[in-house]
Design a protein around this motif. Structure first.
Motif, PDB file in Angstrom:
ATOM      1  N   GLY A   1      88.536  53.734  98.648  1.00 15.45           N
ATOM      2  CA  GLY A   1      89.706  53.497  98.974  1.00 15.45           C
ATOM      3  C   GLY A   1      90.574  55.076  99.419  1.00 15.45           C
ATOM      4  N   LEU A   2      91.658  54.523  98.980  1.00 13.92           N
ATOM      5  CA  LEU A   2      92.879  55.873  99.809  1.00 13.92           C
ATOM      6  C   LEU A   2      91.838  56.972  99.615  1.00 13.92           C
ATOM      7  N   LYS A   3      92.048  56.693  97.892  1.00 16.43           N
ATOM      8  CA  LYS A   3      90.993  58.418  97.453  1.00 16.43           C
ATOM      9  C   LYS A   3      90.483  59.181  97.752  1.00 16.43           C
ATOM     10  N   THR A   4      89.261  58.086  98.282  1.00  9.16           N
ATOM     11  CA  THR A   4      88.422  58.612  99.410  1.00  9.16           C
ATOM     12  C   THR A   4      88.142  58.763 100.678  1.00  9.16           C
ATOM     13  N   ILE A   5      88.918  58.328 101.110  1.00  8.77           N
ATOM     14  CA  ILE A   5      89.813  58.732 102.091  1.00  8.77           C
ATOM     15  C   ILE A   5      89.960  60.418 102.583  1.00  8.77           C
ATOM     16  N   ILE A   6      90.716  60.202 101.467  1.00  7.71           N
ATOM     17  CA  ILE A   6      91.190  61.634 101.761  1.00  7.71           C
ATOM     18  C   ILE A   6      90.419  62.667 101.198  1.00  7.71           C
ATOM     19  N   VAL A   7      89.795  62.012 100.282  1.00  7.02           N
ATOM     20  CA  VAL A   7      88.643  63.080  99.855  1.00  7.02           C
ATOM     21  C   VAL A   7      87.853  63.473 100.554  1.00  7.02           C
ATOM     22  N   LEU A   8      86.840  62.644 101.119  1.00  3.64           N
ATOM     23  CA  LEU A   8      85.728  63.428 102.444  1.00  3.64           C
ATOM     24  C   LEU A   8      86.094  63.882 103.497  1.00  3.64           C
ATOM     25  N   SER A   9      87.717  63.563 104.055  1.00  3.73           N
ATOM     26  CA  SER A   9      88.933  63.424 104.810  1.00  3.73           C
ATOM     27  C   SER A   9      88.783  66.024 105.379  1.00  3.73           C
ATOM     28  N   PHE A  10      88.997  65.557 103.372  1.00  2.00           N
ATOM     29  CA  PHE A  10      89.088  67.754 102.815  1.00  2.00           C
ATOM     30  C   PHE A  10      87.548  67.992 103.030  1.00  2.00           C
ATOM     31  N   ILE A  11      86.535  67.561 102.784  1.00  7.09           N
ATOM     32  CA  ILE A  11      85.532  68.038 102.912  1.00  7.09           C
ATOM     33  C   ILE A  11      84.663  68.118 104.455  1.00  7.09           C
ATOM     34  N   LEU A  12      85.490  67.153 105.274  1.00  7.39           N
ATOM     35  CA  LEU A  12      85.315  68.005 106.218  1.00  7.39           C
ATOM     36  C   LEU A  12      85.670  68.773 107.062  1.00  7.39           C
TER      37      LEU A  12
ATOM     38  N   ILE B   1      87.023  71.098 105.683  1.00  6.07           N
ATOM     39  CA  ILE B   1      86.749  72.555 104.704  1.00  6.07           C
ATOM     40  C   ILE B   1      85.328  72.856 106.064  1.00  6.07           C
ATOM     41  N   GLY B   2      83.981  71.678 105.745  1.00  6.34           N
ATOM     42  CA  GLY B   2      82.795  72.439 106.901  1.00  6.34           C
ATOM     43  C   GLY B   2      83.304  72.942 107.960  1.00  6.34           C
ATOM     44  N   PHE B   3      84.632  72.221 108.967  1.00  8.77           N
ATOM     45  CA  PHE B   3      84.334  72.896 110.457  1.00  8.77           C
ATOM     46  C   PHE B   3      85.167  73.869 110.136  1.00  8.77           C
ATOM     47  N   LEU B   4      85.765  74.603 109.183  1.00 14.13           N
ATOM     48  CA  LEU B   4      87.081  75.617 108.743  1.00 14.13           C
ATOM     49  C   LEU B   4      86.235  76.684 108.814  1.00 14.13           C
ATOM     50  N   LEU B   5      84.427  76.827 107.993  1.00 18.08           N
ATOM     51  CA  LEU B   5      83.590  77.448 107.473  1.00 18.08           C
ATOM     52  C   LEU B   5      82.553  77.286 109.219  1.00 18.08           C
TER      53      LEU B   5
ATOM     54  N   MET C   1      75.495  83.418 109.911  1.00 15.82           N
ATOM     55  CA  MET C   1      74.182  82.572 109.185  1.00 15.82           C
ATOM     56  C   MET C   1      74.852  81.822 108.052  1.00 15.82           C
ATOM     57  N   VAL C   2      74.950  82.158 107.184  1.00 15.28           N
ATOM     58  CA  VAL C   2      75.268  81.286 105.897  1.00 15.28           C
ATOM     59  C   VAL C   2      76.130  80.840 106.355  1.00 15.28           C
ATOM     60  N   MET C   3      77.751  81.112 106.064  1.00 11.76           N
ATOM     61  CA  MET C   3      78.511  79.742 106.534  1.00 11.76           C
ATOM     62  C   MET C   3      78.933  78.706 107.466  1.00 11.76           C
ATOM     63  N   SER C   4      77.798  78.714 108.680  1.00 11.86           N
ATOM     64  CA  SER C   4      77.346  78.271 110.005  1.00 11.86           C
ATOM     65  C   SER C   4      76.665  76.483 108.944  1.00 11.86           C
ATOM     66  N   ILE C   5      75.750  76.934 108.322  1.00 12.19           N
ATOM     67  CA  ILE C   5      74.607  76.143 107.515  1.00 12.19           C
ATOM     68  C   ILE C   5      75.362  75.333 106.112  1.00 12.19           C
ATOM     69  N   VAL C   6      76.041  76.322 105.382  1.00 14.05           N
ATOM     70  CA  VAL C   6      76.874  75.933 104.877  1.00 14.05           C
ATOM     71  C   VAL C   6      78.024  74.972 105.226  1.00 14.05           C
ATOM     72  N   GLY C   7      78.712  74.784 106.122  1.00 10.85           N
ATOM     73  CA  GLY C   7      79.492  73.982 106.964  1.00 10.85           C
ATOM     74  C   GLY C   7      79.176  72.732 107.465  1.00 10.85           C
ATOM     75  N   GLY C   8      77.961  73.522 107.718  1.00 10.64           N
ATOM     76  CA  GLY C   8      77.059  72.126 109.039  1.00 10.64           C
ATOM     77  C   GLY C   8      77.121  71.131 107.469  1.00 10.64           C
TER      78      GLY C   8
ATOM     79  N   ILE D   1      79.659  69.226 106.783  1.00  6.51           N
ATOM     80  CA  ILE D   1      80.269  68.257 107.930  1.00  6.51           C
ATOM     81  C   ILE D   1      79.056  67.012 107.634  1.00  6.51           C
ATOM     82  N   TYR D   2      78.148  67.124 107.816  1.00  4.81           N
ATOM     83  CA  TYR D   2      76.488  66.436 107.559  1.00  4.81           C
ATOM     84  C   TYR D   2      76.661  65.261 106.655  1.00  4.81           C
ATOM     85  N   GLY D   3      76.798  65.881 105.446  1.00  5.44           N
ATOM     86  CA  GLY D   3      77.147  65.393 104.542  1.00  5.44           C
ATOM     87  C   GLY D   3      78.064  64.176 104.682  1.00  5.44           C
ATOM     88  N   THR D   4      78.982  64.488 104.587  1.00  7.48           N
ATOM     89  CA  THR D   4      80.934  63.663 105.379  1.00  7.48           C
ATOM     90  C   THR D   4      80.351  62.832 105.901  1.00  7.48           C
ATOM     91  N   ILE D   5      79.673  62.770 106.962  1.00  9.82           N
ATOM     92  CA  ILE D   5      79.056  62.116 107.789  1.00  9.82           C
ATOM     93  C   ILE D   5      78.777  60.910 107.000  1.00  9.82           C
TER      94      ILE D   5
END
Length: 127
Positions: A3-14, A16-20, A100-107, A110-114
């Motif tokens: 549903g809509l809640k799933t889209i919102i949560v996954l978009s928020f995690i994505l 955060i990944g791009f931000l990191l 390096m750590v921020m890049s790995i966690v953010g990446g 991103i991949y987990g959200t996709i």
């Protein structure tokens, strides 16, 4: 059905990944860590393309399909490359260890959200 809640949560995690990943390059003024975004964005493509190319013939199922295995191998290679690239760059003193750590966690976010988007929003085929 997602549903809509799933889209919102996954978009928020994505986000955060791009931000990191963006912060890992902007805070330390070295933009080599942005290469991780490219690897994680194209990582699901070989699996998806080879999954579409494999034959879906149940009568002549041989057990192992070479095209699907190639797609899984290429996806695994790209995911490992997304983790190993910042490690190699940090080892060569091109980026800092914090970046390096921020890049790995953010990446990985991103991949987990996709992958999660694909799992939640894939429709099952009916016979």
């Amino acid at each position: 059905m997602a549903g809509l809640k799933t889209i919102i949560v996954l978009s928020f995690i994505l986000a955060i990944g791009f931000l990191l990943v963006i912060l890992s390059s902007a805070l330390f003024k070295n933009y080599l860590t942005l290469l991780v975004v490219g690897t994680y964005v194209i990582a699901p493509l070989p699996n998806w393309l080879c999954g579409k190319a494999q034959s879906n013939d149940d009568f002549m199922d041989s057990g192992a399909n070479g095209i699907a295995e190639l797609g899984r191998f290429m996806t695994g290679f790209l995911v490992v490359m997304g983790i190993a690239l910042p490690v190699v760059l940090a080892h060569c003193d091109q980026i800092r260890v914090e970046a390096m750590v921020m890049s790995i966690v953010g990446g990985l976010l991103i991949y987990g959200t996709i992958i999660s988007f694909g799992m939640f929003f894939t429709e099952q085929e009916e016979f």
